[in-house]
Design a protein around this motif. Structure first.
Motif, PDB file in Angstrom:
ATOM      1  N   LEU A   9       0.835  -1.191   0.000  1.00 37.94           N
ATOM      2  CA  LEU A   9       0.000   0.000   0.000  1.00 37.94           C
ATOM      3  C   LEU A   9       0.877   1.250   0.000  1.00 37.94           C
ATOM      4  O   LEU A   9       1.897   1.302   0.695  1.00 37.94           O
ATOM      5  CB  LEU A   9      -0.913   0.017   1.235  1.00 37.94           C
ATOM      6  CG  LEU A   9      -1.963  -1.105   1.321  1.00 37.94           C
ATOM      7  CD1 LEU A   9      -2.619  -1.103   2.697  1.00 37.94           C
ATOM      8  CD2 LEU A   9      -3.013  -0.962   0.236  1.00 37.94           C
ATOM      9  N   THR A  10       0.500   2.234  -0.757  1.00 37.86           N
ATOM     10  CA  THR A  10       1.242   3.489  -0.764  1.00 37.86           C
ATOM     11  C   THR A  10       0.934   4.274   0.504  1.00 37.86           C
ATOM     12  O   THR A  10      -0.023   3.972   1.236  1.00 37.86           O
ATOM     13  CB  THR A  10       0.865   4.333  -1.991  1.00 37.86           C
ATOM     14  OG1 THR A  10      -0.510   4.728  -1.867  1.00 37.86           O
ATOM     15  CG2 THR A  10       1.059   3.538  -3.278  1.00 37.86           C
ATOM     16  N   LEU A  11       1.730   5.314   0.769  1.00 41.55           N
ATOM     17  CA  LEU A  11       1.466   6.164   1.923  1.00 41.55           C
ATOM     18  C   LEU A  11       0.084   6.799   1.835  1.00 41.55           C
ATOM     19  O   LEU A  11      -0.623   6.909   2.847  1.00 41.55           O
ATOM     20  CB  LEU A  11       2.536   7.257   2.026  1.00 41.55           C
ATOM     21  CG  LEU A  11       3.859   6.886   2.698  1.00 41.55           C
ATOM     22  CD1 LEU A  11       4.769   8.102   2.752  1.00 41.55           C
ATOM     23  CD2 LEU A  11       3.644   6.327   4.092  1.00 41.55           C
ATOM     24  N   ASP A  12      -0.309   7.217   0.643  1.00 41.57           N
ATOM     25  CA  ASP A  12      -1.632   7.830   0.486  1.00 41.57           C
ATOM     26  C   ASP A  12      -2.739   6.827   0.786  1.00 41.57           C
ATOM     27  O   ASP A  12      -3.737   7.165   1.442  1.00 41.57           O
ATOM     28  CB  ASP A  12      -1.792   8.377  -0.936  1.00 41.57           C
ATOM     29  CG  ASP A  12      -0.949   9.620  -1.183  1.00 41.57           C
ATOM     30  OD1 ASP A  12      -0.620  10.308  -0.189  1.00 41.57           O
ATOM     31  OD2 ASP A  12      -0.611   9.891  -2.346  1.00 41.57           O
ATOM     32  N   GLU A  13      -2.561   5.597   0.322  1.00 39.62           N
ATOM     33  CA  GLU A  13      -3.575   4.561   0.579  1.00 39.62           C
ATOM     34  C   GLU A  13      -3.647   4.227   2.065  1.00 39.62           C
ATOM     35  O   GLU A  13      -4.738   4.045   2.629  1.00 39.62           O
ATOM     36  CB  GLU A  13      -3.258   3.307  -0.239  1.00 39.62           C
ATOM     37  CG  GLU A  13      -3.472   3.499  -1.742  1.00 39.62           C
ATOM     38  CD  GLU A  13      -2.930   2.343  -2.561  1.00 39.62           C
ATOM     39  OE1 GLU A  13      -3.401   2.163  -3.698  1.00 39.62           O
ATOM     40  OE2 GLU A  13      -2.021   1.628  -2.071  1.00 39.62           O
ATOM     41  N   LEU A  14      -2.476   4.137   2.716  1.00 40.34           N
ATOM     42  CA  LEU A  14      -2.470   3.897   4.162  1.00 40.34           C
ATOM     43  C   LEU A  14      -3.111   5.063   4.905  1.00 40.34           C
ATOM     44  O   LEU A  14      -3.863   4.868   5.870  1.00 40.34           O
ATOM     45  CB  LEU A  14      -1.039   3.692   4.649  1.00 40.34           C
ATOM     46  CG  LEU A  14      -0.385   2.346   4.340  1.00 40.34           C
ATOM     47  CD1 LEU A  14       1.084   2.375   4.748  1.00 40.34           C
ATOM     48  CD2 LEU A  14      -1.102   1.225   5.074  1.00 40.34           C
ATOM     49  N   GLY A  15      -2.796   6.281   4.461  1.00 33.74           N
ATOM     50  CA  GLY A  15      -3.372   7.462   5.100  1.00 33.74           C
ATOM     51  C   GLY A  15      -4.880   7.472   5.020  1.00 33.74           C
ATOM     52  O   GLY A  15      -5.562   7.842   5.988  1.00 33.74           O
ATOM     53  N   ASP A  16      -5.434   7.076   3.873  1.00 29.24           N
ATOM     54  CA  ASP A  16      -6.892   7.016   3.721  1.00 29.24           C
ATOM     55  C   ASP A  16      -7.502   6.018   4.694  1.00 29.24           C
ATOM     56  O   ASP A  16      -8.566   6.266   5.279  1.00 29.24           O
ATOM     57  CB  ASP A  16      -7.252   6.629   2.279  1.00 29.24           C
ATOM     58  CG  ASP A  16      -6.948   7.751   1.292  1.00 29.24           C
ATOM     59  OD1 ASP A  16      -6.794   8.912   1.742  1.00 29.24           O
ATOM     60  OD2 ASP A  16      -6.844   7.465   0.090  1.00 29.24           O
ATOM     61  N   ARG A  17      -6.826   4.865   4.871  1.00 30.82           N
ATOM     62  CA  ARG A  17      -7.344   3.858   5.796  1.00 30.82           C
ATOM     63  C   ARG A  17      -7.310   4.346   7.245  1.00 30.82           C
ATOM     64  O   ARG A  17      -8.217   4.090   8.029  1.00 30.82           O
ATOM     65  CB  ARG A  17      -6.514   2.564   5.689  1.00 30.82           C
ATOM     66  CG  ARG A  17      -6.835   1.705   4.476  1.00 30.82           C
ATOM     67  CD  ARG A  17      -5.903   0.500   4.414  1.00 30.82           C
ATOM     68  NE  ARG A  17      -6.238  -0.373   3.316  1.00 30.82           N
ATOM     69  CZ  ARG A  17      -6.917  -1.517   3.430  1.00 30.82           C
ATOM     70  NH1 ARG A  17      -7.347  -1.913   4.620  1.00 30.82           N
ATOM     71  NH2 ARG A  17      -7.171  -2.267   2.379  1.00 30.82           N
ATOM     72  N   MET A  18      -6.211   5.029   7.599  1.00 25.01           N
ATOM     73  CA  MET A  18      -6.030   5.461   8.985  1.00 25.01           C
ATOM     74  C   MET A  18      -6.673   6.818   9.272  1.00 25.01           C
ATOM     75  O   MET A  18      -6.700   7.251  10.429  1.00 25.01           O
ATOM     76  CB  MET A  18      -4.523   5.541   9.297  1.00 25.01           C
ATOM     77  CG  MET A  18      -3.767   4.237   9.186  1.00 25.01           C
ATOM     78  SD  MET A  18      -1.993   4.500   9.540  1.00 25.01           S
ATOM     79  CE  MET A  18      -1.346   2.842   9.339  1.00 25.01           C
ATOM     80  N   ASN A  19      -7.098   7.486   8.205  1.00 23.63           N
ATOM     81  CA  ASN A  19      -7.672   8.826   8.339  1.00 23.63           C
ATOM     82  C   ASN A  19      -6.641   9.833   8.857  1.00 23.63           C
ATOM     83  O   ASN A  19      -6.944  10.699   9.682  1.00 23.63           O
ATOM     84  CB  ASN A  19      -8.903   8.811   9.264  1.00 23.63           C
ATOM     85  CG  ASN A  19      -9.760  10.067   9.087  1.00 23.63           C
ATOM     86  OD1 ASN A  19      -9.774  10.680   8.018  1.00 23.63           O
ATOM     87  ND2 ASN A  19     -10.470  10.442  10.137  1.00 23.63           N
ATOM     88  N   VAL A  20      -5.407   9.693   8.340  1.00 19.35           N
ATOM     89  CA  VAL A  20      -4.351  10.659   8.650  1.00 19.35           C
ATOM     90  C   VAL A  20      -3.667  11.017   7.337  1.00 19.35           C
ATOM     91  O   VAL A  20      -3.822  10.321   6.327  1.00 19.35           O
ATOM     92  CB  VAL A  20      -3.320  10.095   9.655  1.00 19.35           C
ATOM     93  CG1 VAL A  20      -3.974   9.761  10.978  1.00 19.35           C
ATOM     94  CG2 VAL A  20      -2.608   8.872   9.078  1.00 19.35           C
ATOM     95  N   SER A  21      -2.884  12.074   7.348  1.00 18.72           N
ATOM     96  CA  SER A  21      -2.209  12.499   6.125  1.00 18.72           C
ATOM     97  C   SER A  21      -0.950  11.668   5.884  1.00 18.72           C
ATOM     98  O   SER A  21      -0.380  11.074   6.812  1.00 18.72           O
ATOM     99  CB  SER A  21      -1.829  13.977   6.213  1.00 18.72           C
ATOM    100  OG  SER A  21      -0.800  14.164   7.182  1.00 18.72           O
ATOM    101  N   SER A  22      -0.518  11.622   4.616  1.00 17.66           N
ATOM    102  CA  SER A  22       0.721  10.903   4.295  1.00 17.66           C
ATOM    103  C   SER A  22       1.921  11.569   4.969  1.00 17.66           C
ATOM    104  O   SER A  22       2.903  10.905   5.324  1.00 17.66           O
ATOM    105  CB  SER A  22       0.934  10.856   2.773  1.00 17.66           C
ATOM    106  OG  SER A  22       0.968  12.167   2.231  1.00 17.66           O
ATOM    107  N   LYS A  23       1.858  12.884   5.186  1.00 17.49           N
ATOM    108  CA  LYS A  23       2.931  13.587   5.876  1.00 17.49           C
ATOM    109  C   LYS A  23       3.044  13.118   7.318  1.00 17.49           C
ATOM    110  O   LYS A  23       4.140  12.924   7.842  1.00 17.49           O
ATOM    111  CB  LYS A  23       2.688  15.094   5.831  1.00 17.49           C
ATOM    112  CG  LYS A  23       3.801  15.926   6.438  1.00 17.49           C
ATOM    113  CD  LYS A  23       3.521  17.409   6.286  1.00 17.49           C
ATOM    114  CE  LYS A  23       4.657  18.244   6.894  1.00 17.49           C
ATOM    115  NZ  LYS A  23       4.397  19.696   6.756  1.00 17.49           N
ATOM    116  N   THR A  24       1.889  12.898   7.960  1.00 16.55           N
ATOM    117  CA  THR A  24       1.898  12.388   9.334  1.00 16.55           C
ATOM    118  C   THR A  24       2.496  10.984   9.379  1.00 16.55           C
ATOM    119  O   THR A  24       3.266  10.650  10.293  1.00 16.55           O
ATOM    120  CB  THR A  24       0.472  12.365   9.896  1.00 16.55           C
ATOM    121  OG1 THR A  24      -0.025  13.704   9.966  1.00 16.55           O
ATOM    122  CG2 THR A  24       0.439  11.752  11.295  1.00 16.55           C
ATOM    123  N   LEU A  25       2.156  10.154   8.387  1.00 20.75           N
ATOM    124  CA  LEU A  25       2.713   8.804   8.348  1.00 20.75           C
ATOM    125  C   LEU A  25       4.220   8.834   8.160  1.00 20.75           C
ATOM    126  O   LEU A  25       4.943   8.032   8.757  1.00 20.75           O
ATOM    127  CB  LEU A  25       2.070   8.003   7.217  1.00 20.75           C
ATOM    128  CG  LEU A  25       0.676   7.435   7.496  1.00 20.75           C
ATOM    129  CD1 LEU A  25       0.162   6.662   6.298  1.00 20.75           C
ATOM    130  CD2 LEU A  25       0.690   6.535   8.725  1.00 20.75           C
TER     131      LEU A  25
END
Length: 472
Positions: free
Chosen positions: A39-55
């Protein structure tokens, strides 16, 4: 607990333990729901409801996020956040706040700082102390915070090992991190339910390298033993059909047929075969035949081959019979300046200005082992960077034992030492016999810059020019 004036909400960081738990859970989801595709950072961010920058901050292990974010990331993958999963950043000039902090997850406010200090890491993670301060000799342990990924290498090998009958070729000079990468590849494969076999060619007796039959029997015995299967060689091996066919039938019809899961077979230090051209030619041709059989045979598709070596095959090998021109080629590069600064942060050093990293790299380049040794001594308080630089130029300093070992190897081959003397004393490009060049590269003594052959780093140029001038 009320917020203290001057504090911020971003103060929790993942520990290596927490990062591993979270990434394992993510990997399980990728396997179950995404056919093993990362999963890309953007895809993970969508799942976690956080931004890719936060990840990105979360993965860094040195930039804090708030408590709510940390809980949210874990709960997304049905994990409960534990005390060993996180640490709290300390702020050196705010002792009142630091003393008030608790490891209780109900804490509302915590401090932040630019990087995770060594004291904070030790206080919050006493079980990491040995890993933190151990002398960096050998591969980086799986749970170490000091392993630096070199994208996209890790992602490439993790993806490739899923492919039926795949071949992965990992080539780099010594002390560049090949074994550290292999450890992570094997751990990843085991999490997929694969069987793994990790063989070191330097553990093979010398007499096996002059007798192909002995070599292949030894090879099969080691694989069977690693897989927990009775080797049963005498009952199955039929020398009348030839040792290569016996070996192939043994693996295909005896070992692979019994194993339901794929098998990742790692062959480390295959350079050793290059000193035995006849054996190398026959053995590598056999490996090549297995790779080709995997295109149509289900049992051979279970075998995933990882070949690890320091030099190209300077033995005379037929290109159509060699495994060194098929599969995924991986070449480990030196650390970039950004990666050196990131590793320094993980050691508790603030090298964000770039001055210190540039100073160290002017001497040793981005050589992973030499960089880590320097950071070890600096963080241990043994020496400052300035003193380190001066001592190294004077007498080898903290690198003297590494330099002595290299010097001893060169002295074993006077002709090679004479060639290297030309490399370190000549500023212009020189031509070398390919075999001699590959031997020097396998020792990590030279690098290629286009058509130019250069000393690996300025440390090697300065030290060996002085030593070799006295005897050559």
């Amino acid at each position: 607990m009320k917020a203290l004036k001057g504090t911020r909400r971003r103060g929790f960081v993942l520990t290596p333990v927490g990062l591993k738990r979270l990434q394992d859970a993510i990997l399980a989801v990728e396997m179950a729901e995404n056919n093993g595709i990362r999963l890309t950072l953007d895809e993970l961010g969508d799942r976690m409801n956080v931004s890719s920058k936060t990840l990105s901050r979360l993965w860094s292990l040195d930039t804090g996020v708030d408590q709510k974010t940390l809980k949210l990331c874990f709960s997304t993958f049905n994990l409960e956040l534990r005390n060993e999963d996180y640490a709290i950043l300390s702020e050196p000039n705010n002792t009142e706040t630091s003393d008030a902090l608790s490891l209780n997850l109900d804490t509302e406010e915590v401090n932040s700082s630019e990087s995770l200090s060594v004291d904070s890491f030790v206080n919050e993670q006493p079980d990491q102390l040995e890993n933190l301060w151990s002398y960096p000799d050998g591969p980086v342990p799986l749970d170490s915070p000091f392993y630096i990924e070199r994208p996209p290498i890790e992602e490439l090998v993790y993806h490739e090992v899923h492919q039926p009958g795949c071949v992965i070729r990992i080539r780099s000079p010594k002390q560049m991190g090949k074994t550290s990468l292999v450890l992570r590849l094997l751990a990843f494969a085991q999490k997929q339910g694969y069987s793994t076999v990790n063989l070191n060619c330097y553990q093979i007796d010398s007499d096996c390298l002059t007798d192909l039959n002995k070599l292949l029997r030894n090879f099969c015995w080691q694989i069977a033993t690693e897989l927990g299967i009775d080797p049963n060689l005498n009952d199955i091996w039929d020398e009348e059909v030839g040792c290569k066919l016996s070996c192939s039938l043994y693996l295909q019809s005896y070992l692979l047929k019994q194993i339901q899961s794929p098998v990742v077979l790692v062959l480390n230090e295959v350079d050793r075969f290059f000193e035995y051209p006849h054996i190398a030619s026959e053995f590598f041709a056999l490996l090549r035949s297995w790779c080709e059989s995997a295109r149509q045979n289900i049992n051979w598709q279970k075998l995933k081959l990882v070949v690890v070596y320091s030099t190209e095959d300077y033995a005379t090998l037929d290109i159509n019979r060699s495994p060194f021109n098929i599969g995924l080629p991986i070449r480990l590069s030196e650390f970039t300046q950004q990666q050196v600064e990131y590793l320094a942060q993980r050691h508790g050093l603030d090298w964000s200005s770039g001055k210190e990293s540039a100073q160290l790299m002017s001497l040793v380049g981005g050589h992973p082992a030499l960089i880590r040794i320097a950071l070890y001594y600096i963080c241990s308080g043994v020496i400052t960077l300035e003193d380190l630089m001066q001592e190294v130029l004077d007498n080898g300093g903290i690198y003297r034992y590494i330099l002595w070992r290299q010097w001893a190897k060169l002295q074993e081959t006077p002709s090679l030492a004479k060639i290297y003397e030309k490399v370190v004393t000549t500023q212009e490009s020189i031509s070398l016999d390919p075999i001699e060049a590959y031997k020097l590269e396998s020792m990590g003594l030279i690098c290629f810059e286009g058509d130019r052959i250069l000393p690996r780093c300025q440390l090697y140029r300065a030290y060996f020019a002085k030593q070799l001038s006295a005897i050559v």
